[in-house]
Design a protein around this motif. Structure first.
Motif, PDB file in Angstrom:
ATOM      1  N   ILE A   1       0.845  -1.197   0.000  1.00 49.40           N
ATOM      2  CA  ILE A   1       0.000   0.000   0.000  1.00 49.40           C
ATOM      3  C   ILE A   1       0.879   1.244   0.000  1.00 49.40           C
ATOM      4  N   ALA A   2       1.993   1.211   0.728  1.00 51.26           N
ATOM      5  CA  ALA A   2       2.912   2.354   0.765  1.00 51.26           C
ATOM      6  C   ALA A   2       3.443   2.669  -0.632  1.00 51.26           C
ATOM      7  N   GLU A   3       3.743   1.643  -1.405  1.00 53.49           N
ATOM      8  CA  GLU A   3       4.218   1.861  -2.776  1.00 53.49           C
ATOM      9  C   GLU A   3       3.126   2.482  -3.635  1.00 53.49           C
ATOM     10  N   LEU A   4       1.892   2.033  -3.445  1.00 48.55           N
ATOM     11  CA  LEU A   4       0.780   2.618  -4.198  1.00 48.55           C
ATOM     12  C   LEU A   4       0.551   4.077  -3.820  1.00 48.55           C
ATOM     13  N   ILE A   5       0.693   4.384  -2.543  1.00 48.23           N
ATOM     14  CA  ILE A   5       0.537   5.774  -2.087  1.00 48.23           C
ATOM     15  C   ILE A   5       1.611   6.651  -2.720  1.00 48.23           C
ATOM     16  N   ALA A   6       2.837   6.151  -2.772  1.00 45.66           N
ATOM     17  CA  ALA A   6       3.924   6.918  -3.398  1.00 45.66           C
ATOM     18  C   ALA A   6       3.629   7.145  -4.878  1.00 45.66           C
ATOM     19  N   LYS A   7       3.158   6.106  -5.563  1.00 43.44           N
ATOM     20  CA  LYS A   7       2.792   6.252  -6.973  1.00 43.44           C
ATOM     21  C   LYS A   7       1.684   7.283  -7.146  1.00 43.44           C
ATOM     22  N   LYS A   8       0.701   7.229  -6.263  1.00 41.13           N
ATOM     23  CA  LYS A   8      -0.415   8.171  -6.350  1.00 41.13           C
ATOM     24  C   LYS A   8       0.068   9.605  -6.147  1.00 41.13           C
ATOM     25  N   ASP A   9       0.918   9.815  -5.157  1.00 44.88           N
ATOM     26  CA  ASP A   9       1.441  11.160  -4.883  1.00 44.88           C
ATOM     27  C   ASP A   9       2.205  11.716  -6.083  1.00 44.88           C
ATOM     28  N   VAL A  10       3.064  10.883  -6.679  1.00 45.83           N
ATOM     29  CA  VAL A  10       3.859  11.322  -7.827  1.00 45.83           C
ATOM     30  C   VAL A  10       2.965  11.559  -9.041  1.00 45.83           C
ATOM     31  N   LEU A  11       2.008  10.680  -9.249  1.00 46.73           N
ATOM     32  CA  LEU A  11       1.073  10.831 -10.371  1.00 46.73           C
ATOM     33  C   LEU A  11       0.250  12.111 -10.231  1.00 46.73           C
ATOM     34  N   THR A  12      -0.202  12.389  -9.043  1.00 47.38           N
ATOM     35  CA  THR A  12      -0.967  13.607  -8.780  1.00 47.38           C
ATOM     36  C   THR A  12      -0.126  14.839  -9.069  1.00 47.38           C
ATOM     37  N   LYS A  13       1.136  14.823  -8.631  1.00 50.05           N
ATOM     38  CA  LYS A  13       2.036  15.948  -8.880  1.00 50.05           C
ATOM     39  C   LYS A  13       2.295  16.110 -10.377  1.00 50.05           C
ATOM     40  N   ARG A  14       2.525  14.989 -11.072  1.00 52.84           N
ATOM     41  CA  ARG A  14       2.786  15.043 -12.517  1.00 52.84           C
ATOM     42  C   ARG A  14       1.591  15.640 -13.263  1.00 52.84           C
ATOM     43  N   ILE A  15       0.396  15.216 -12.909  1.00 54.91           N
ATOM     44  CA  ILE A  15      -0.814  15.737 -13.552  1.00 54.91           C
ATOM     45  C   ILE A  15      -0.951  17.235 -13.292  1.00 54.91           C
ATOM     46  N   ALA A  16      -0.696  17.660 -12.076  1.00 48.14           N
ATOM     47  CA  ALA A  16      -0.820  19.079 -11.728  1.00 48.14           C
ATOM     48  C   ALA A  16       0.154  19.934 -12.539  1.00 48.14           C
ATOM     49  N   ILE A  17       1.387  19.470 -12.647  1.00 45.96           N
ATOM     50  CA  ILE A  17       2.394  20.240 -13.380  1.00 45.96           C
ATOM     51  C   ILE A  17       2.061  20.285 -14.869  1.00 45.96           C
ATOM     52  N   LEU A  18       1.698  19.132 -15.433  1.00 47.64           N
ATOM     53  CA  LEU A  18       1.335  19.116 -16.853  1.00 47.64           C
ATOM     54  C   LEU A  18       0.106  19.974 -17.122  1.00 47.64           C
ATOM     55  N   SER A  19      -0.853  19.952 -16.217  1.00 46.39           N
ATOM     56  CA  SER A  19      -2.055  20.785 -16.375  1.00 46.39           C
ATOM     57  C   SER A  19      -1.711  22.265 -16.330  1.00 46.39           C
ATOM     58  N   ASP A  20      -0.833  22.650 -15.418  1.00 45.24           N
ATOM     59  CA  ASP A  20      -0.395  24.046 -15.343  1.00 45.24           C
ATOM     60  C   ASP A  20       0.318  24.459 -16.629  1.00 45.24           C
ATOM     61  N   PHE A  21       1.200  23.580 -17.118  1.00 40.13           N
ATOM     62  CA  PHE A  21       1.918  23.868 -18.359  1.00 40.13           C
ATOM     63  C   PHE A  21       0.930  23.995 -19.518  1.00 40.13           C
ATOM     64  N   TYR A  22       0.002  23.057 -19.602  1.00 42.81           N
ATOM     65  CA  TYR A  22      -0.995  23.080 -20.679  1.00 42.81           C
ATOM     66  C   TYR A  22      -1.805  24.371 -20.634  1.00 42.81           C
ATOM     67  N   ASN A  23      -2.259  24.732 -19.459  1.00 44.89           N
ATOM     68  CA  ASN A  23      -3.066  25.952 -19.321  1.00 44.89           C
ATOM     69  C   ASN A  23      -2.273  27.195 -19.712  1.00 44.89           C
ATOM     70  N   ARG A  24      -0.997  27.250 -19.336  1.00 44.74           N
ATOM     71  CA  ARG A  24      -0.174  28.407 -19.683  1.00 44.74           C
ATOM     72  C   ARG A  24       0.071  28.456 -21.192  1.00 44.74           C
ATOM     73  N   ALA A  25       0.375  27.302 -21.782  1.00 41.40           N
ATOM     74  CA  ALA A  25       0.708  27.261 -23.208  1.00 41.40           C
ATOM     75  C   ALA A  25      -0.518  27.359 -24.108  1.00 41.40           C
ATOM     76  N   SER A  26      -1.684  27.055 -23.590  1.00 40.06           N
ATOM     77  CA  SER A  26      -2.880  27.011 -24.439  1.00 40.06           C
ATOM     78  C   SER A  26      -3.572  28.361 -24.595  1.00 40.06           C
ATOM     79  N   THR A  27      -2.999  29.398 -24.069  1.00 38.76           N
ATOM     80  CA  THR A  27      -3.630  30.711 -24.211  1.00 38.76           C
ATOM     81  C   THR A  27      -3.538  31.221 -25.637  1.00 38.76           C
TER      82      THR A  27
END
Length: 151
Positions: A76-102
């Motif tokens: 479960i600890a490994e899954l939590i780590a994966k979830k945390d990293v995945l959440t961070k990756r999505i947030a960063i890509l979303s921010d980049f997409y929003n900035r670049a899509s203007t």
């Protein structure tokens, strides 16, 4: 006790601790000749017992997460780590997409044109793929939490 129950209790304790903190601070001082609304000694006693329970739960939740394996063979600890990293990756890509899509725009009433640095269509596809992966992972974690017994 199931792991999910311990997680719920931990969340409730966090709220209770913050309320006790607020109540304790509200009763830290009093005008001369008056009394506090609540007894700070009693509040401290309640805070200490609540913090002890929190420590117990955190310790056992962590131990359970470190040893409990899910169907994929990961803990479960490994899954939590994966979830945390995945959440961070999505947030960063979303921010980049929003900035670049203007789109193309002029920089403050000048002839300077501001353009995206790359084609962002693949970024949105990646965000969608990662979001689906995150949802599946979250379901797996929730299921594990309700199946695992707290150690």
């Amino acid at each position: 006790m199931k792991l999910a129950e311990a997680l719920l209790e931990r969340a409730e304790l966090k709220i209770k601790i913050e309320r006790l903190r607020t109540r304790l601070l509200s009763n830290a001082e009093v005008q001369e000749g008056t009394e506090t609304a609540e007894d700070p000694v009693a509040l401290l006693k309640e805070l200490n017992s609540t913090l002890q329970r929190m420590e117990y739960l955190i310790t056992h939740i962590n131990q359970t997460n470190n040893v409990t394996k899910v169907s994929s063979g990961e803990t479960i600890a490994e899954l939590i780590a994966k979830k945390d990293v995945l959440t961070k990756r999505i947030a960063i890509l979303s921010d980049f997409y929003n900035r670049a899509s203007t789109g193309a725009q002029r920089a403050r009433h000048t002839e300077i044109k501001i353009l995206p640095t790359m084609d962002i269509k693949p970024i949105q596809k990646e965000i969608d793929k990662l979001s689906k992966e995150l949802r599946i992972l979250d379901v797996k974690l929730q299921e594990s939490n309700w199946l695992a017994e707290l150690i």
